[in-house]
Structures are given as C-alpha cells and as structure tokens.
Design a protein around this motif. Structure first.
Motif, short mmCIF file in Angstrom:
data_model
loop_
_atom_site.label_atom_id
_atom_site.label_comp_id
_atom_site.label_asym_id
_atom_site.label_seq_id
_atom_site.Cartn_x
_atom_site.Cartn_y
_atom_site.Cartn_z
N UNK A 4 0.66 -1.26 0.10
CA UNK A 4 0.12 0.09 0.09
C UNK A 4 0.71 1.28 -0.02
N UNK A 5 2.37 1.20 0.31
CA UNK A 5 3.10 2.26 0.25
C UNK A 5 3.50 2.17 -1.31
N UNK A 6 3.79 1.09 -1.87
CA UNK A 6 4.32 1.12 -3.32
C UNK A 6 3.16 1.37 -4.22
N UNK A 11 -4.63 0.98 -2.97
CA UNK A 11 -5.17 0.98 -1.86
C UNK A 11 -6.39 1.78 -1.82
N UNK A 12 -6.24 3.00 -2.67
CA UNK A 12 -7.44 3.84 -2.89
C UNK A 12 -8.64 3.18 -3.37
N UNK A 40 1.57 -5.38 7.23
CA UNK A 40 0.14 -5.85 7.16
C UNK A 40 -0.83 -5.15 7.04
N UNK A 41 -1.96 -5.44 6.29
CA UNK A 41 -3.19 -4.59 6.07
C UNK A 41 -4.20 -5.49 6.30
N UNK A 42 -5.43 -5.16 7.02
CA UNK A 42 -6.43 -5.90 7.25
C UNK A 42 -7.88 -4.97 7.30
#
Length: 561
Positions: A4-6, A11-12, A40-42
């Motif tokens: 989500x940073x790359x 992500x949007x 992580x992303x949840x």
C-alpha cells in the motif's frame, strides 16, 4: 516497502470498492488497519449473508495484488461453511489457483456472500443448499496430512492376489524422511504352498528391516479381516488375530487388498492404531523410448569424482544398468560441494559410495569395480585386471584428470575398438570441453586430444586465465591441487558429456553431434563471447594412426634397463 506504500492508488481503489458494498446495504462495517512496519493490512468487516450477520476480517498479503486476500471469521472457532479450511479461511471461487490481479477485496466479499447465501437457503423440501466442491488437489497435496505411508508395487499386489485369501507374511523395510514414516513392502515370505518372492525393483539398502514385517491378504467387505481394518473400537491384539495365529508381540503392519485399493494399519505395542496411506508405484514412461537400448550396454566410468559421479547417476537414470567403476579416492567432506555423493558416503571409497547410490536409483544395476589409481603406482598384474575389464565395456567415459590414466584408457579404446568420451572443466568454472573418439570414424583418443590442445594454443586465441588449467590432464603430475569450480559449472559440462555418451551408445555412427569435440563457455571469458557459447573443435582424421614407436635401422640395438 509494503504494497500500500508502493501502490497507493491500489489502496485507494480497495477502499472505494469496499465502500461501494457498504452503499449497497449488506455491508455494515468497514474498519481498516494498516501497519507498514509489520507489512500488514486488514479490514474488519461486518456483512449479512446466509441470513446472518457475519463478523469477518479481510487480510491482505504483503505482495498484494500478487496474491489474493483471505477472509476469516473474527472469532476463529466459528464454522460458517462446508467450504472452509481447518484454520478458518473461507474457500471461495476466488482463491490461490483462480486469482488474477484484476480482482479486488470487494470481489472476495461478493464471492463469500454468494457461498453463504446459497448454503443458507432451503429449497421447497427443506433441503439446505449445497455448493459443489471445486477442490483439485494434486496427489502430493492430498497426502500432506498423512505421515505414515506404505509403498506397494503392482507386482507384489498381483502376487498376493494369486495366493488366494490366506494372509501372507510381508517383508517390510522402514524409511524415515522428515516427519514421515514410510513402509516399503519388499517381498513375500514363502509358505508350504508358495515360494518366497523378493521385489527386485527395490534396493535392499533402503531403510531398515521392520521386525516381524507385516501381514497382507485379499479381503472382502464384511469379512473378519475387513472388520479388523475398519472397526472403530478394537484392540491391536484383536486386529492382529484376524491376520495371524501368532500372538501380537511386536509393532506390526496389517494390509488388506479390496477393490483395487489397499487398507493398511500400523499396530503399536502401546495400543495405538495408525492409519497408513497406501502408495502405489508410478511406472509411467518418462524416458525416451530410444533409451531402451542402454540397459544392455556396459559403461566404464574412469574417475568417480565430481564429473564421473554426475555422469554415472545420469546414465543410470537414462537406463544404463551395467557399469565398471574405477577410482582410488576416499570421499572427503570437501568433496561434497561437487560430488553426487553426500554425508552417507564420507570416509568410504568413492567407488563404493557411488555403487550404493546407483543401486538405490535402480536395484538392477550391476557394477564391477577397480579401487586403484589408474596410471598410478601399482603392479602390472593389478593394472592388467583393470584393463581386462575395460575391454568388456561398450563405452569408456574418462573423467580422471590423470594424464597417465588417459593414456591407458586411450590404448584400450584404440586397440579394442571401444568408443571413448571424456570431458574437463576449466579452472574458475568459466567453461569446459567434451570430446569423443569412435574407432574407424574419428582418430584415436590421443590424437583427438592433441588436436584439442592445438586448438587451445591457437595463436589467434587470447591467453586463458592463469587459473584455467587448460593443460589439465596432459601427461604431467597427477597430484595437482583441485581446480576451482562450483557444482553448477561441473553439472553443466557433465550433462553435455552424458548426452555425448548416450548418443554414442544409441546411435553409433549416426550421431546427432556433427563434431567430435566442443568447447563450452559458461560465461564471457577467454574465447567465449557469452554464456553457453559453444565452439566446435576440429580434430584429426581417422586415417591418421597414433603409433609413437620409433623406427630403427640398427638390428643389433639393445634394450637397456
């Protein structure tokens, strides 16, 4: 950086796609948690499906969208569906084997809703909906949960069936690989009515002999042996009694053959019963049909070091079953970086270790051996034993790196008209060469070798690196330090040499190789412009005779000691 940073635009997109589901009304909560440090992303998501409120967590992998998110109940013990992995993850239409980067987390939610709505709806008869399984596990995947297995050959099964319904005593060897116990049925013990039988396709060096072996019989559904194999509540002694009149006193295996399948149990002295998965041998054809001729050929491997061991193991896998191995060396720990042998052979002669390896690959392999230094100090009588064996071979593969050893092999090749191939790896591992001599087609091996070294010394070629050892294996000292090259370097040149040898055994004069010698580059170095740059080497014509005997007009000359 995490996904989500790359890819902030991704992500949007994910946030917009999930928010759209909330607008549809069946998603009632969306709570994002991002942790760049933990990668992580949840998303905690509440949604309605199958007539119930589902509290779920959508977990994105660190390489998203390269792999799919997984959807799990936030309360790990909950079971929502028959399509749910043991650790809670829902098995959906969008999953590891169907995922594409064009999908997103919203598609995962829609798939879950469809699954749960279908299973939660009843038809007019009150029968709940069923979603057909799309599981397509490989055989290996299906065995991931079975760590006790039994290998049975088709011939053994047929032998048991031919002995009617009486149980047979099964010879078993036990092998442990990782955390898996593998029983290998190696034969059937003889009885008053039947002779003993040993499965010759299985190497006797595999595993350890299982004390008492086991019992195997043809069974029918509902008979005492079938009950012993399938009943939930029965002691080990009772199960064993269905197969043997001998009291149960050692851990044992019982096997029943029914409807082209095997049911097997392992009985322990502690009263534990273990289900054993039967593994049938896969005998599908994997090698070319033209390799069938190789099983009748005898190949001499002179030198069982890094190159010789690789050529031998490749040839046995291609179908060669008769070998003559020559080497005097012991396998040292330092040899393990390139030799095909492993720690099991450390301290043994390379010849003996290689014999064991070849027979583990194919138990039908027959090997003659000469553990000595070809070209080294030994009696003439002992040397003649080796050369006499050489003349019984259909092909000589020379990989000794010994100048004098090469000369002896070349003499047998020339005088007995036995084809010969050889190969070398250049120091530094930037390449190597392979060569052959076919009597009557190419010049004798010594002349072919002379042609190769003349090509090496071509004044138009740049000087080779000092560590290359280009003159390695010329008539010089045999105690040179090992050349530097890694296993991949040696493996490539050895593979080419193996193909060279197999082609010669299969085709004789009708070779697929138009040249008798090739220099093969593995990187840009010396004469090679790039990796895998292959240069054919012109060699002497077959009409040239290798006869170093000087002429003399002095009939009275004497030979002096």
């Amino acid at each position: 950086m995490v996904w989500f940073e790359l890819r902030p635009w991704r992500l949007a997109h994910e946030k917009r796609a999930l928010a759209a589901l909330e607008d549809e009304g069946w998603v009632t909560r969306i709570d994002w948690t991002l942790n760049a440090e933990a990668q992580t992303a949840h998303v905690n998501i509440d949604f309605t499906a199958g007539g119930q409120l589902r509290q779920a967590r959508l977990e994105y992998p660190f390489i998203y969208p390269g792999a799919p998110p997984r959807l799990v109940p936030r309360q790990s013990e909950q079971r929502w569906s028959t399509h749910q992995w043991g650790y809670g993850e829902l098995c959906l239409q969008l999953r590891a084997d169907t995922w594409r980067k064009v999908y997103d987390g919203a598609d995962i939610l829609r798939s879950a809703r469809h699954l749960l709505d279908t299973e939660g709806a009843a038809d007019t008869s009150g029968q709940m909906g069923v979603v057909p399984s799309e599981h397509r596990f490989t055989y290996g995947q299906a065995l991931s949960w079975s760590n006790t297995r039994l290998v049975l050959s088709d011939e053994l099964i047929n032998r048991v069936k031919s002995r009617a319904t009486a149980p047979s005593i099964l010879d078993v060897r036990t092998n442990f690989v990782g955390d898996t116990c593998i029983f290998i049925a190696t034969g059937i013990v003889g009885s008053a009515q039947h002779a003993s039988w040993v499965d010759q396709s299985i190497s006797p060096s595999i595993g350890h002999t299982q004390r008492e072996g086991g019992r195997i019989a043809v069974i029918t559904e509902g008979d005492p042996r079938h009950i012993a194999l399938t009943a939930q509540e029965m002691s080990c002694a009772e199960r064993w009694a269905a197969f043997s009149s001998i009291p149960f006193h050692v851990p044992s295996l019982i096997v029943g053959l029914i409807d082209n399948r095997a049911i097997a149990l392992f009985l322990s002295l502690e009263g534990h019963v273990f289900n054993v998965t039967s593994i049938h041998m896969d005998q599908q054809q994997r090698t070319p049909v033209q390799n069938e001729i190789l099983k009748d050929m005898k190949v001499a491997i002179l030198g069982c070091g890094s190159m010789g061991s690789k050529v031998a193991t490749s040839l046995v896998r291609m179908g060669v079953e008769k070998f003559f191995l020559v080497d005097s060396d012991i396998l040292h720990v330092g040899n393990l970086v390139r030799n095909e042998l492993d720690w099991q052979g450390v301290g043994a002669h390379k010849v003996d270790g290689l014999i064991d390896l070849l027979q583990r690959i194919n138990s039908r392999v027959v090997v003659d051996k000469w553990i000595n230094h070809l070209g080294g100090q030994t009696s003439v009588d002992t040397l003649m034993c080796c050369l006499a064996q050489l003349q019984t071979c259909d092909l000589i593969v020379e990989t000794t790196g010994s100048g004098q050893g090469f000369i002896y092999a070349a003499s047998v090749s020339e005088d007995k008209r036995i084809p010969m191939v050889w190969g070398r790896v250049f120091g530094g591992g930037f390449g190597g060469y392979i060569a052959r001599s076919r009597p009557g087609i190419e010049a004798a091996p010594n002349l072919v070798r002379d042609s190769i070294y003349s090509w090496f010394r071509n004044p138009e070629h740049p000087e080779p690196p000092p560590s290359a050892g280009i003159d390695y294996a010329t008539a010089g000292p045999d105690d040179q330090a090992p050349l530097i090259a890694d296993d991949a370097d040696v493996s490539v040149i050895s593979a080419h040499l193996t193909h060279f040898a197999a082609d010669l055994l299969r085709s004789g004069q009708d070779s697929e190789y138009p040249h008798s010698a090739y220099a093969i580059g593995l990187r840009r170095e010396w004469v090679f412009d790039q990796p895998f740059d292959t240069r054919p080497i012109g060699v002497a014509d077959a009409s040239i005779v290798d006869d170093p005997c000087p002429e003399s007009n002095d009939s009275s000359s004497e030979v002096k000691a």
